[in-house]
Write an enzyme that holds these catalytic residues in place. Structure first.
Site, mmCIF file in Angstrom:
data_model
loop_
_atom_site.group_PDB
_atom_site.id
_atom_site.type_symbol
_atom_site.label_atom_id
_atom_site.label_comp_id
_atom_site.label_asym_id
_atom_site.label_seq_id
_atom_site.Cartn_x
_atom_site.Cartn_y
_atom_site.Cartn_z
ATOM 1 N N GLU A 292 0.814 -1.220 0.000
ATOM 2 C CA GLU A 292 0.000 0.000 0.000
ATOM 3 C C GLU A 292 0.841 1.261 0.000
ATOM 4 O OE1 GLU A 292 -3.825 -1.236 2.741
ATOM 5 O OE2 GLU A 292 -2.106 -0.256 3.618
ATOM 6 N N ARG A 332 4.639 19.293 7.431
ATOM 7 C CA ARG A 332 5.573 18.248 7.852
ATOM 8 C C ARG A 332 6.788 18.768 8.651
ATOM 9 N NH1 ARG A 332 8.110 15.174 5.226
ATOM 10 N NH2 ARG A 332 7.659 13.271 6.380
ATOM 11 N N CYS A 363 0.899 33.067 12.012
ATOM 12 C CA CYS A 363 1.152 33.695 13.313
ATOM 13 C C CYS A 363 1.626 32.643 14.310
ATOM 14 C CB CYS A 363 -0.115 34.372 13.817
ATOM 15 S SG CYS A 363 -0.749 35.550 12.639
ATOM 16 N N GLU A 364 2.741 32.040 13.998
ATOM 17 C CA GLU A 364 3.322 30.979 14.825
ATOM 18 C C GLU A 364 4.826 31.057 14.655
ATOM 19 O OE1 GLU A 364 1.986 28.099 16.396
ATOM 20 O OE2 GLU A 364 -0.106 28.431 15.875
HETATM 21 N N1 LLP Z 1 -1.172 1.937 4.631
HETATM 22 C C1 LLP Z 1 -1.567 2.380 5.840
HETATM 23 C C2 LLP Z 1 -2.489 1.586 6.631
HETATM 24 C C3 LLP Z 1 -1.083 3.594 6.319
HETATM 25 O O1 LLP Z 1 -1.457 4.007 7.513
HETATM 26 C C4 LLP Z 1 -0.206 4.362 5.522
HETATM 27 C C5 LLP Z 1 0.291 5.645 5.981
HETATM 28 C C6 LLP Z 1 0.149 3.877 4.263
HETATM 29 C C7 LLP Z 1 -0.351 2.651 3.854
HETATM 30 C C8 LLP Z 1 1.049 4.615 3.324
HETATM 31 O O2 LLP Z 1 2.318 4.782 3.825
HETATM 32 P P1 LLP Z 1 3.460 5.467 2.928
HETATM 33 O O3 LLP Z 1 3.755 4.547 1.779
HETATM 34 O O4 LLP Z 1 2.951 6.790 2.465
HETATM 35 O O5 LLP Z 1 4.597 5.594 3.874
HETATM 36 N N2 LLP Z 1 1.633 12.328 7.398
HETATM 37 C C9 LLP Z 1 2.846 11.538 7.565
HETATM 38 C C10 LLP Z 1 2.679 10.144 7.055
HETATM 39 C C11 LLP Z 1 1.563 9.400 7.711
HETATM 40 C C12 LLP Z 1 1.436 8.023 7.177
HETATM 41 C C13 LLP Z 1 0.167 7.445 7.605
HETATM 42 N N3 LLP Z 1 -0.084 6.154 7.090
HETATM 43 C C14 LLP Z 1 3.989 12.227 6.877
HETATM 44 O O6 LLP Z 1 3.791 13.288 6.282
HETATM 45 O O7 LLP Z 1 5.145 11.781 6.952
#
Ligand code: LLP
Length: 434
Positions: A292, A332, A363-364
């Site tokens: 995924e 991020r 404003c941070e």
């Molecule tokens: N599958 C599930 C169940 C997940 O929770 C996530 C990401 C993914 C797949 C995809 O993961 P990736 O391939 O994108 O690493 N906002 C954070 C990242 C949060 C990820 C949440 N879940 C950031 O900006 O680093």
């Protein structure tokens, strides 16, 4: 050759005027046409990454499935590319489900996630006919059972497990450990109880397990011990009963020139070998593998453009350069201490001889995009490009301080198209009721 070659979209070049271009489009011209902040994607790169994943899975785990984690960026045009490339899609809310359906996904290719799916989300998913629900807890199994029974259907489910393996990444994006809000821990046989609950329901079809270990991973050594734990669980549950193993996403990308993430092929090969070896070692028939990815498909393809406004040198301290966006479009750095390496898009070939603190307009005090940005001497009106913002940028954007969320433009072969228009001030107050 740009220093940030591995960080910028693959099509990035510098024009004879010293302008950065992406997908054959001059970023300086795009910024003039559409205003800033502006998010620009190399649409060809999105397509290529989706295809690379599909081919890698076909090579290392034939019959497997690539499910794009839409949380990384769920614009309809993006979802359209993912659909065209034959990937499935992971939605983690009713909103993402709505977007996937509007983008024309076959519901059978949609996987519904979430640690607190509400009754409306579950009902909407079942009414749409989503292929897979990844169940997260006993409360949800009861809810899903009720809704499936009311519709007289049998819903395919995967059970989300936390194998008790912690990857090396920022604590905020580690999910494999038992101490997590997501999924069923193996500890205390909670995962066994989850499987039993699914099996007891005549309206749920137990297909397998899901484990997402974490995000922005470079060190893939966690997949072997995790697969071993999952295979041990599969034996306990009943040999042959787990026919699908979804090992989540997580492959990291380069945010700085020093970052060296593994390739997609290495990532998929590592996952596949880990799962296949563990399953063989436990004498189990090989399962269908699902991965995924989110960030590694969308991240490198996108850049964010900002216009430089106030520049404030503080004698003996540092220089602050303020841009016209910030934590409302790129959270991020504030949330995870993420480090980015910007460049000046209108003088992309100029030497980075100065160090400035690149800050947003919110404003941070913590609204710092890049703490130590190595840039050529900045002038008011310069166009700063922050690379590798294609994942978890737009999708985590907000209207803090009444800021309009940016427009998004897709570029490919020299042609550009707006795929999301910039918000208006009226958009910001549109939901308020007087
Ligand atoms: N599958 C599930 C169940 C997940 O929770 C996530 C990401 C993914 C797949 C995809 O993961 P990736 O391939 O994108 O690493 N906002 C954070 C990242 C949060 C990820 C949440 N879940 C950031 O900006 O680093």
């Amino acid at each position: 050759m740009l220093a940030l070659d591995q960080v910028l979209p693959p099509s990035a070049t510098v024009t004879s005027q010293g302008h950065l271009s992406v997908g054959g489009c001059d970023l300086v011209e795009l910024a003039e046409e559409h205003g800033t902040p502006l998010v620009v994607y190399d649409a060809g790169a999105l397509r290529a990454m989706a295809r690379t994943y599909r081919e890698a899975v076909a090579r290392h785990a034939p019959g497997g499935e690539v499910v794009y984690a839409s949380k990384a960026y769920f614009g309809l045009a993006m979802l359209g590319i993912i659909r065209e490339e034959g990937l499935s899609v992971d939605v983690a809310s009713g909103g993402e489900l709505h977007a996937a359906l509007r983008a024309g996904f076959d519901p059978a290719r949609i996987h519904l996630h979430g640690n607190n799916k509400d009754a409306h989300e579950v009902a909407a998913a079942l009414d749409a006919g989503v292929g897979t629900v990844v169940v997260d807890n006993l409360h949800e199994i009861a809810l899903l059972e009720r809704e499936a029974a009311a519709r007289g259907i049998r819903q395919r489910v995967l059970l989300r497990i936390t194998p008790g393996i912690s990857p090396s990444t920022h604590a905020h994006i580690a999910t494999g450990q038992s101490d997590s809000k997501f999924g069923f821990p193996l500890a205390g046989r909670m995962a066994h109880a989850g499987v039993e609950a699914v099996r007891r329901s005549p309206h749920l079809a137990f297909e397998g397990i899901h484990a997402h270990l974490g995000s922005q991973l470079f060190d893939l050594s966690v997949y072997r011990p995790a697969a071993d734990v999952l295979a041990g669980f599969a034996v306990e549950v009943g040999p042959g009963d787990i026919t699908t193993v979804d090992i989540g996403g997580g492959l990291g990308i380069a945010y700085t020139a020093d970052d060296r993430p593994p390739s997609v092929d290495t990532f998929v090969e590592t996952l596949a070998e880990a799962v296949h070896d563990a399953w063989r070692a436990h004498g189990l028939p090989l399962p269908r593998l699902v991965t995924e990815p989110g960030r590694s498909i969308a991240g490198r393809a996108g850049v964010t453009l900002y216009r430089v406004g106030a520049i404030k040198p503080i004698e003996g301290v540092r220089t602050y350069a303020s841009v016209d966006g910030g934590m409302s479009d790129l959270l991020r750095p504030m949330l995870y201490g993420a480090v980015y390496e910007p460049l000046v898009a209108n003088r992309a070939d100029a030497e980075p001889t100065e160090v400035v603190r690149l800050v947003g307009k919110h404003c941070e005090s913590s609204d710092v995009l890049v703490g130590e940005a190595h840039l050529p001497p900045l002038e008011v009106g310069d166009l700063v490009c922050v690379p590798a913002t294609g994942a978890y940028g737009v999708s985590m954007a907000s209207n803090y301080n009444g800021q309009r969320r940016p427009a998004v433009v897709f570029c490919e072969n020299g042609a550009s198209r707006v795929v999301t228009r910039r918000e208006t001030y009226d958009d910001i107050i549109a939901r308020d009721v007087l």
